[in-house]
Design an enzyme around this catalytic site. Structure first.
Site, PDB file in Angstrom:
ATOM      1  N   HIS A  64      -4.661  -5.624  11.646  1.00  0.00           N
ATOM      2  CA  HIS A  64      -4.374  -4.193  11.516  1.00  0.00           C
ATOM      3  C   HIS A  64      -3.070  -3.888  12.272  1.00  0.00           C
ATOM      4  CE1 HIS A  64      -8.799  -2.802  10.624  1.00  0.00           C
ATOM      5  NE2 HIS A  64      -8.223  -3.409   9.599  1.00  0.00           N
ATOM      6  N   GLY A  93     -10.306  -6.363   3.188  1.00  0.00           N
ATOM      7  CA  GLY A  93     -11.763  -6.406   3.107  1.00  0.00           C
ATOM      8  C   GLY A  93     -12.378  -5.196   2.436  1.00  0.00           C
ATOM      9  N   LEU A 148       0.824  -1.206   0.000  1.00  0.00           N
ATOM     10  CA  LEU A 148       0.000   0.000   0.000  1.00  0.00           C
ATOM     11  C   LEU A 148       0.863   1.263   0.000  1.00  0.00           C
ATOM     12  CD1 LEU A 148      -3.197   0.680   2.105  1.00  0.00           C
ATOM     13  CD2 LEU A 148      -1.413   2.397   1.843  1.00  0.00           C
ATOM     14  N   VAL A 192      14.866   7.632   9.561  1.00  0.00           N
ATOM     15  CA  VAL A 192      15.265   6.788  10.687  1.00  0.00           C
ATOM     16  C   VAL A 192      16.302   7.535  11.520  1.00  0.00           C
ATOM     17  CG1 VAL A 192      16.343   4.596  11.348  1.00  0.00           C
ATOM     18  CG2 VAL A 192      14.794   4.684   9.373  1.00  0.00           C
TER      19      VAL A 192
HETATM   20  C1  LIG Z   1      -6.744  -9.540   5.968  1.00  0.00           C
HETATM   21  C2  LIG Z   1      -6.735  -8.060   6.023  1.00  0.00           C
HETATM   22  C3  LIG Z   1      -7.936  -7.365   5.948  1.00  0.00           C
HETATM   23  C4  LIG Z   1      -7.943  -5.975   6.001  1.00  0.00           C
HETATM   24  N1  LIG Z   1      -9.114  -5.313   5.811  1.00  0.00           N
HETATM   25  C5  LIG Z   1      -9.098  -3.964   5.666  1.00  0.00           C
HETATM   26  C6  LIG Z   1     -10.262  -3.266   5.283  1.00  0.00           C
HETATM   27  O1  LIG Z   1     -11.333  -3.855   5.089  1.00  0.00           O
HETATM   28  N2  LIG Z   1     -10.190  -1.916   5.140  1.00  0.00           N
HETATM   29  C7  LIG Z   1      -9.018  -1.236   5.360  1.00  0.00           C
HETATM   30  O2  LIG Z   1      -9.009  -0.011   5.235  1.00  0.00           O
HETATM   31  N3  LIG Z   1      -7.895  -1.878   5.746  1.00  0.00           N
HETATM   32  C8  LIG Z   1      -7.902  -3.221   5.867  1.00  0.00           C
HETATM   33  N4  LIG Z   1      -6.749  -3.884   6.182  1.00  0.00           N
HETATM   34  C9  LIG Z   1      -5.552  -3.097   6.547  1.00  0.00           C
HETATM   35  C10 LIG Z   1      -4.724  -2.531   5.400  1.00  0.00           C
HETATM   36  O3  LIG Z   1      -4.894  -3.239   4.198  1.00  0.00           O
HETATM   37  C11 LIG Z   1      -3.258  -2.553   5.831  1.00  0.00           C
HETATM   38  O4  LIG Z   1      -3.151  -1.925   7.075  1.00  0.00           O
HETATM   39  C12 LIG Z   1      -2.333  -1.859   4.838  1.00  0.00           C
HETATM   40  O5  LIG Z   1      -2.382  -2.457   3.569  1.00  0.00           O
HETATM   41  C13 LIG Z   1      -0.901  -1.857   5.342  1.00  0.00           C
HETATM   42  O6  LIG Z   1      -0.097  -1.142   4.419  1.00  0.00           O
HETATM   43  P1  LIG Z   1       1.476  -1.259   4.451  1.00  0.00           P
HETATM   44  O7  LIG Z   1       1.994  -0.437   3.347  1.00  0.00           O
HETATM   45  O8  LIG Z   1       1.948  -1.003   5.839  1.00  0.00           O
HETATM   46  O9  LIG Z   1       1.795  -2.804   4.213  1.00  0.00           O
HETATM   47  P2  LIG Z   1       1.325  -3.786   3.009  1.00  0.00           P
HETATM   48  O10 LIG Z   1       0.236  -3.173   2.218  1.00  0.00           O
HETATM   49  O11 LIG Z   1       1.059  -5.074   3.644  1.00  0.00           O
HETATM   50  O12 LIG Z   1       2.641  -3.864   2.104  1.00  0.00           O
HETATM   51  C14 LIG Z   1       3.869  -4.437   2.493  1.00  0.00           C
HETATM   52  C15 LIG Z   1       4.498  -5.084   1.254  1.00  0.00           C
HETATM   53  O13 LIG Z   1       5.873  -5.357   1.490  1.00  0.00           O
HETATM   54  C16 LIG Z   1       6.199  -6.625   0.931  1.00  0.00           C
HETATM   55  N5  LIG Z   1       7.411  -7.085   1.631  1.00  0.00           N
HETATM   56  C17 LIG Z   1       7.535  -7.487   2.922  1.00  0.00           C
HETATM   57  N6  LIG Z   1       8.817  -7.727   3.205  1.00  0.00           N
HETATM   58  C18 LIG Z   1       9.529  -7.477   2.087  1.00  0.00           C
HETATM   59  C19 LIG Z   1      10.908  -7.520   1.788  1.00  0.00           C
HETATM   60  N7  LIG Z   1      11.830  -7.851   2.702  1.00  0.00           N
HETATM   61  N8  LIG Z   1      11.281  -7.193   0.520  1.00  0.00           N
HETATM   62  C20 LIG Z   1      10.372  -6.851  -0.416  1.00  0.00           C
HETATM   63  N9  LIG Z   1       9.046  -6.787  -0.171  1.00  0.00           N
HETATM   64  C21 LIG Z   1       8.639  -7.081   1.078  1.00  0.00           C
HETATM   65  C22 LIG Z   1       4.959  -7.435   1.168  1.00  0.00           C
HETATM   66  O14 LIG Z   1       4.898  -8.571   0.349  1.00  0.00           O
HETATM   67  C23 LIG Z   1       3.860  -6.411   0.885  1.00  0.00           C
HETATM   68  O15 LIG Z   1       3.517  -6.388  -0.480  1.00  0.00           O
HETATM   69  C24 LIG Z   1      -6.721  -5.270   6.164  1.00  0.00           C
HETATM   70  C25 LIG Z   1      -5.518  -5.970   6.260  1.00  0.00           C
HETATM   71  C26 LIG Z   1      -5.511  -7.351   6.180  1.00  0.00           C
HETATM   72  C27 LIG Z   1      -4.203  -8.073   6.258  1.00  0.00           C
END
Ligand SMILES: Cc1cc2nc3c(=O)[nH]c(=O)nc-3n(C[C@H](O)[C@H](O)[C@H](O)COP(=O)(O)OP(=O)(O)OC[C@H]3O[C@@H](n4cnc5c(N)ncnc54)[C@H](O)[C@@H]3O)c2cc1C
Ligand SMILES: *[C@@H]1O[C@H](CO)[C@@H](O)[C@H](O)[C@H]1NC(C)=O
Ligand SMILES: *[C@@H]1O[C@H](CO)[C@@H](O)[C@H](O)[C@H]1NC(C)=O
Ligand SMILES: *[C@@H]1O[C@H](CO)[C@@H](O)[C@H](O)[C@H]1NC(C)=O
Ligand SMILES: *[C@@H]1O[C@H](CO)[C@@H](O)[C@H](O)[C@H]1NC(C)=O
Length: 617
Positions: free
Chosen positions: A552, A127, A50, A574
């Site tokens: 979450h 979701g 995301l 950082v």
């Molecule tokens: C099952 C589920 C249901 C949810 N439902 C909702 C909802 O209905 N509505 C809502 O608003 N939010 C929802 N959320 C929450 C929301 O989707 C997340 O909080 C958000 O996507 C987190 O964003 P992020 O960028 O922190 O991580 P992510 O979007 O998880 O992205 C992290 C990325 O980094 C990659 N990665 C990890 N380690 C490495 C590495 N070492 N090297 C390269 N790539 C790597 C992963 O594969 C992933 O693609 C839900 C989450 C989940 C898991």
């Protein structure tokens, strides 16, 4: 976890949409390291989820800037498990889900936390509920050092579709001056039409559910859950889906919103899928905390590759994996990383601590007659702490009296750098819950889950427990130790029991009562309907047996002063690393939960950080 209606026809629609933009140029998504690194990147972004894809899109708007995104998962935009929200949850436990197993939790079991392991990260498997927290929660972020309002960035990230007359008649609205109408992420209400067309995420009981909540609790109905005033309210909620005349279930994710539109037109950005960021590379002895690039690896036994980044490495691997990347780089608590053979570059005690997630329990009552619709409804009730507890003042007094004991417990469990650090958060949290009446729990009406029932997915929103995630081996392919500390403190169980009593009470309140048969899950056999809608002991037993993580997860590289366990400053830099050459932007930087599903807030934060990176270079 849940079974949804298969939507086979929709896969074809998804493919057509993607093929429609068809290529004059090659896709910027590639699994070839050589193709991805043909130009030396200015920025390497670790994680194509995301936040990572949001930042990648914005930085590459400047054609003179080269951006390289590394994504551990594959590009699965055309998979029906990803692109249609009606099949939500089918990706769970597959190769598209990290499915992190926790350490043993209170009650004795381990749980599995979900996270997208695919282009778009969790935005590709989530979701799709599209909600925002309360205004004062974003203000509280500013108190913790996040300067500047997020509001312009909510607008920038969003394409909100105004409800039509039929949707308005069901209670959907669009508040003035809070939404964007030309951003990359589509948010829309599901269709209100019925007849032989299924009404996904809308249902016959949602309005009765909100009326019951109003009758039982005095809960107010609002027409737009994103308006910042969600105190003791309920609403029909939008979803991050693209509206279309026939199909209402196409997911709008970071991958479809921030990558697909530029996929064949920008040559200064590459997304390398199927590779992992292992750790950061640093300059020589002259400038040992200057990050110069990243080490990548394709498989556990594959060769490591060094890739240079001219300006910075931006970590966006999500709240479970971003702290792992820092620790493998030598940034973390030296007492944790040195025994694993990692040389400390910055002894930063906050890395991996402050992990927070929520816990979900679903109750259900049988329906009296068949209903239109499928999938969960989009109706949410958000009671305040005062609506959950008749003795809310006494609960607060008891909680505050125990701050020192609880803080010592959290520190001993590794969930905070110090008692002061966690108490500083609790003061804000308690003020939000008790003084500002920020919503304390979510009751998410779920039509058709448990199977054949009208369910309520329930969870306390602002948990007090804190946990941690740390590497346990010097290896990016080794499972880390993940301890969210579910129910570590009794206050979280207290709020949870009060939440379930409230949910049960709604089934016994008009007009829901007349519409439904008796409660089936857990049912009065498992949790007798004694005194106050069930005894504490019975609910506690049932909760510990069956709860699931909400997933979450956040907080593990928190944006806060370093003295309070902070890992990054208000621009995601950082601490202790030279000149902003290493940044974190994803859910790990959020110090605390919002009374919301996280994605809309995270898009806004990623947009804001992208601006700040652009302005600083
Ligand atoms: C099952 C589920 C249901 C949810 N439902 C909702 C909802 O209905 N509505 C809502 O608003 N939010 C929802 N959320 C929450 C929301 O989707 C997340 O909080 C958000 O996507 C987190 O964003 P992020 O960028 O922190 O991580 P992510 O979007 O998880 O992205 C992290 C990325 O980094 C990659 N990665 C990890 N380690 C490495 C590495 N070492 N090297 C390269 N790539 C790597 C992963 O594969 C992933 O693609 C839900 C989450 C989940 C898991
Ligand atoms: C996801 O995409 C990758 C290629 O990018 C592929 O290897 C994998 O099989 C896909 N997974 C699923 C479940 O479709
Ligand atoms: C990568 O960089 C590190 C640190 O400079 C160096 O020790 C290592 O040999 C390099 N690896 C390769 C494959 O070039
Ligand atoms: C508040 O009420 C609940 C339910 O009756 C009870 O279990 C709890 O002990 C009370 N809390 C305090 C601090 O009085
Ligand atoms: C919060 O709710 C309580 C109980 O309904 C009420 O007494 C109080 O005035 C409310 N506070 C605010 C700030 O709305």
């Amino acid at each position: 976890m849940k079974s949804r209606v298969p939507a086979l026809a929709l896969a074809a629609v998804g493919n057509a949409l993607i093929a429609w933009a068809a290529p004059a140029q090659k896709s910027l998504v590639t699994s070839s390291l050589q193709a991805a690194t043909a130009a030396t990147p200015d920025y390497i972004i670790i994680g194509g989820g995301l936040a990572g894809l949001t930042v990648a899109n914005r930085l590459s708007e400047d054609p003179s800037i080269n951006v390289l995104v590394i994504e551990a998962g594959g590009d699965n935009r055309t998979s029906v498990m990803i692109n249609t929200v009606s099949t939500y949850s089918e990706a769970f436990g597959t190769s598209l889900d990290w499915d992190w197993q926790t350490t043993q939790q209170v009650g004795g079991s381990t749980k599995n936390i979900k996270g997208g392991k695919t282009l778009g990260g969790s935005s590709s498997i989530n979701g799709a509920a599209w909600t925002r927290g309360a205004t004062e929660q974003y203000d509280a972020l500013e108190q913790l050092g996040n300067e500047g309002s997020l509001q312009p960035y909510f607008v920038k990230s969003e394409h909100f579709y105004s409800p039509n007359e039929a949707q308005k008649a069901l209670g959907a609205g669009m508040a003035n001056n809070v939404h964007g109408t030309s951003g990359p992420i589509s948010a829309s209400y599901t269709p209100a039409n019925s007849g032989n067309q299924r009404r996904m995420y809308t249902d016959a009981y949602g309005d009765k559910f909100l009326q019951a909540a109003s009758n039982a609790l005095g809960l107010r109905h609002i027409t737009d859950i994103c308006n910042g005033d969600i105190h003791g309210t309920g609403a029909t909620t939008p979803n991050s889906i693209t509206p279309s005349s026939q199909v209402q279930q196409l997911r709008s994710s970071a991958a479809t919103g921030y990558i697909s539109p530029i996929e064949y037109s920008r040559s200064n950005i590459k997304v390398l899928v199927g590779w992992r960021g292992v750790k950061a590379l640093f300059q020589d002895a002259q400038n040992p905390t200057r990050v110069t690039g990243a080490v990548l690896q394709q498989s556990k036994n594959g060769a490591q590759q060094n890739v240079t980044a001219k300006k910075a490495v931006i970590v966006a691997a999500g709240a479970i994996r971003s702290p792992q990347f820092l620790e493998l780089s030598g940034i973390g608590d030296s007492n944790i990383i040195e025994p694993l053979g990692i040389k400390t570059v910055v002894d930063l005690k906050g890395v991996g601590r402050n992990l927070q997630d929520q816990t979900m329990n679903t109750i259900g009552a049988a329906i009296k007659s068949d209903f239109q619709g499928s999938g969960p409804s989009s109706t949410i009730a958000y009671p305040t702490i005062w609506q959950l507890f008749s003795n809310a003042s006494a609960v607060k007094t008891h909680l505050e009296k125990n701050y020192d004991t609880y803080a010592a417990q959290i520190v001993a469990a590794g969930g905070a750098v110090s008692a002061d650090a966690v108490k500083a958060q609790w003061k804000i949290q308690t003020d939000l819950l008790w003084n500002k009446n920020t919503s304390a729990s979510e009751l998410f009406a779920d039509h058709g889950f448990p199977s054949g029932q009208f369910g309520q997915d329930t969870w306390p929103l602002l948990v007090y427990s804190r946990g941690s995630v740390h590497i346990s081996e010097n290896n990016a392919f080794h499972h880390a130790s993940v301890d969210p500390g579910y129910y570590r403190l009794p206050i979280d169980m207290d709020v949870n029991v009060a939440t379930l009593r409230t949910a049960r009470r709604l089934y016994q309140t008009s007009p829901l009562q007349e519409t439904l048969n008796s409660e089936q899950v857990p049912g009065f056999g498992k949790v007798p309907n004694s005194g106050q809608y069930g005894s504490y002991a019975d609910w506690q037993k049932w909760i510990l047996k069956g709860y699931v993580p909400v997933s979450h997860q956040l907080g593990t590289c928190q944006m806060a002063p370093q003295s309070l366990g902070g890992v990054v400053d208000s621009s995601g830099r950082v601490y202790g690393v030279d000149a902003g050459s290493l940044r974190v932007v994803d859910a790990s930087i959020l110090p605390m939960q919002f009374s919301a599903h996280l994605s809309s807030s995270l898009y806004a934060i990623a947009e804001k950080f992208a601006d700040s990176i652009k302005n600083s270079s």
